[in-house]
Scaffold this active site. Structure first.
Site, mmCIF file in Angstrom:
data_model
loop_
_atom_site.group_PDB
_atom_site.id
_atom_site.type_symbol
_atom_site.label_atom_id
_atom_site.label_comp_id
_atom_site.label_asym_id
_atom_site.label_seq_id
_atom_site.Cartn_x
_atom_site.Cartn_y
_atom_site.Cartn_z
ATOM 1 N N LEU A 91 38.832 44.976 75.301
ATOM 2 C CA LEU A 91 37.533 44.863 75.970
ATOM 3 C C LEU A 91 36.760 43.683 75.389
ATOM 4 C CD1 LEU A 91 36.068 46.425 78.241
ATOM 5 C CD2 LEU A 91 34.760 47.578 76.454
ATOM 6 N N GLY A 92 37.373 42.503 75.454
ATOM 7 C CA GLY A 92 36.692 41.276 75.069
ATOM 8 C C GLY A 92 35.943 40.704 76.253
ATOM 9 N N ARG A 93 35.746 39.393 76.237
ATOM 10 C CA ARG A 93 34.977 38.753 77.314
ATOM 11 C C ARG A 93 35.629 38.986 78.678
ATOM 12 N NH1 ARG A 93 35.307 34.761 73.188
ATOM 13 N NH2 ARG A 93 33.288 34.152 72.285
ATOM 14 N N ILE A 94 36.943 38.755 78.748
ATOM 15 C CA ILE A 94 37.632 38.904 80.031
ATOM 16 C C ILE A 94 37.742 40.375 80.405
ATOM 17 C CG2 ILE A 94 39.839 38.583 81.211
ATOM 18 C CD1 ILE A 94 40.141 35.969 79.610
ATOM 19 N N ARG A 150 40.211 46.715 69.360
ATOM 20 C CA ARG A 150 40.354 46.726 67.899
ATOM 21 C C ARG A 150 39.233 47.518 67.246
ATOM 22 N NH1 ARG A 150 41.920 40.323 67.011
ATOM 23 N NH2 ARG A 150 44.079 40.474 67.758
ATOM 24 N N ILE A 184 47.275 40.442 82.749
ATOM 25 C CA ILE A 184 46.794 39.064 82.900
ATOM 26 C C ILE A 184 46.555 38.449 81.522
ATOM 27 C CG2 ILE A 184 45.840 39.236 85.229
ATOM 28 C CD1 ILE A 184 43.644 39.633 82.126
ATOM 29 N N ARG A 226 48.951 38.236 77.971
ATOM 30 C CA ARG A 226 50.129 37.521 77.516
ATOM 31 C C ARG A 226 51.341 38.398 77.772
ATOM 32 N NH1 ARG A 226 47.813 33.626 77.834
ATOM 33 N NH2 ARG A 226 47.391 31.932 76.360
ATOM 34 N N ASP A 282 50.868 38.481 85.916
ATOM 35 C CA ASP A 282 50.604 37.044 85.957
ATOM 36 C C ASP A 282 51.234 36.337 84.765
ATOM 37 O OD1 ASP A 282 49.400 34.691 87.047
ATOM 38 O OD2 ASP A 282 47.814 34.822 85.543
ATOM 39 N N GLU A 284 57.932 32.519 79.723
ATOM 40 C CA GLU A 284 57.529 31.704 80.871
ATOM 41 C C GLU A 284 58.139 30.302 80.791
ATOM 42 O OE1 GLU A 284 53.284 31.722 81.179
ATOM 43 O OE2 GLU A 284 53.166 33.900 81.154
ATOM 44 N N HIS A 343 51.456 32.718 86.518
ATOM 45 C CA HIS A 343 50.437 32.469 85.491
ATOM 46 C C HIS A 343 49.326 31.566 86.044
ATOM 47 C CE1 HIS A 343 49.703 32.211 80.869
ATOM 48 N NE2 HIS A 343 48.568 32.340 81.552
#
Length: 334
Positions: A173-176, A196, A251, A253, A277, A282, A300
């Site tokens: 639950l960070g910025r994105i 975390r 979305i 890694r 994505d 990759e 991606h």
């Protein structure tokens, strides 16, 4: 942060700094065209050869002159390259992820690393929402159904899963992650998360582990940072806990999800579907994933809009100019 505010750095950069950086800036791997053009025209940047023999000769001749390396999330400054750059003072990376760079060695040597946070939050969150809707409502599969002439032949497309009102778990639950959650609130979804550390101000339901989160949600959206600490956070146990009616969206890694376990779960019906994505290796996407009808696969493109890539490019150049001006980075990683 807007393109206009970032562009101010271009007008305030001094000519002395611009002309004095020749042979001190190194471009590592392919980068955004706008960045590549500026690195050449404004900074006289050198380009790391891709041929192994040429690369070895180049580093032997030029390695001790390089002060700043400019790279991308995919082509970073790895362990071997960093060791070959004894005078390296900073690493400027295009993208929010930096797991291709040896950040541990950088920290040991006191080399700051920057990335391009915030400016891509909205577009990546939009992509997560698109995958969420496509995975549950099978938009891409429906498109293939029509194009194959199956509807015209009298067949009916199978029923799909309601996207609104679901219980959705967000891993990271960070910025994105927060931007994704905000969008899902508009669909009447109940938001659960694992992070975390607990973010009590969010008002969402916290779970102490990924397994505990997966057990309680209909859809698990992976938005965790990459790097060694997050490798394999979602494995066979977490996918089994998600259940045969559950869906996964990633979305973040590819390494955060055990790809072999994911293929096995999708093939066996342990989970209902996935929207992806990102992948472990990759641009290689396992054939098994490409063949499954219950998987949406994107190349991606989470931040792949004209507007966001332009903002990311400006932020990379702003970091570079600022470091040359005063030895600091605008957006250093913590």
């Amino acid at each position: 942060m807007t393109s206009d505010s970032l562009a101010l750095d271009a007008s305030t950069a001094t000519p002395e700094l611009q002309t004095g950086t020749a042979h001190h800036v190194l471009r590592v791997g392919p980068v955004n065209p706008q960045v590549a053009s500026s690195l050449d025209a404004e900074f006289g940047a050198l380009v790391l050869p891709t041929d192994p023999a040429e690369r070895t000769a180049f580093l032997a001749e030029q390695g001790d002159q390089i002060r700043i390396a400019v790279c991308s999330g995919r082509f970073g400054v790895d362990t071997e390259l960093m060791r070959a750059l004894p005078s390296l003072e900073a690493i400027v990376s295009f993208g929010v992820g930096y797991d291709a760079t040896d950040v541990a060695q950088a920290a040991e040597r006191g080399i700051p690393v920057s990335n391009t946070p915030d400016v891509l939050n909205d577009c990546v969150a939009d992509t997560a929402l698109a995958l969420y809707l496509d995975t549950l409502r099978q938009v891409s599969a429906s498109d293939r159904f029509v194009r194959a002439g199956r509807w015209d032949a009298g067949q009916n497309f199978p029923l799909t899963t309601r996207a609104s009102g679901r219980t959705v778990g967000i891993l990271g639950l960070g910025r994105i992650g927060a931007a994704i959650a905000h969008r899902l609130e508009g669909f009447g979804c109940r938001i659960h998360y694992h992070n975390r550390s607990e973010r009590t101000e969010s008002g969402y339901t916290y779970h102490p582990s990924v397994l505990a989160l997966a057990e309680e949600v209909d859809v698990l959206i992976v938005a965790a940072s990459g790097g060694p600490d997050s490798v394999g956070l979602v494995g066979a146990a977490e996918l089994a806990a998600l259940g045969p009616q559950g869906h996964l969206v990633n979305i973040a890694r590819g390494t955060v999800v055990d790809e072999d376990a994911l293929v096995a779960a999708l093939s066996a019906g342990t989970i209902a579907g996935a929207g992806l994505d990102v992948y472990e290796n990759e641009p290689h996407v396992p054939e098994a994933l490409r063949e499954l009808e219950n998987v949406v696969v994107l190349p991606h493109v989470g931040s792949g809009t004209h507007e966001t890539r332009a903002d990311m490019a400006e932020l990379v150049l702003a970091n570079l100019r600022q470091f040359l001006r005063d030895g600091t980075l605008r957006t250093p990683i913590s």
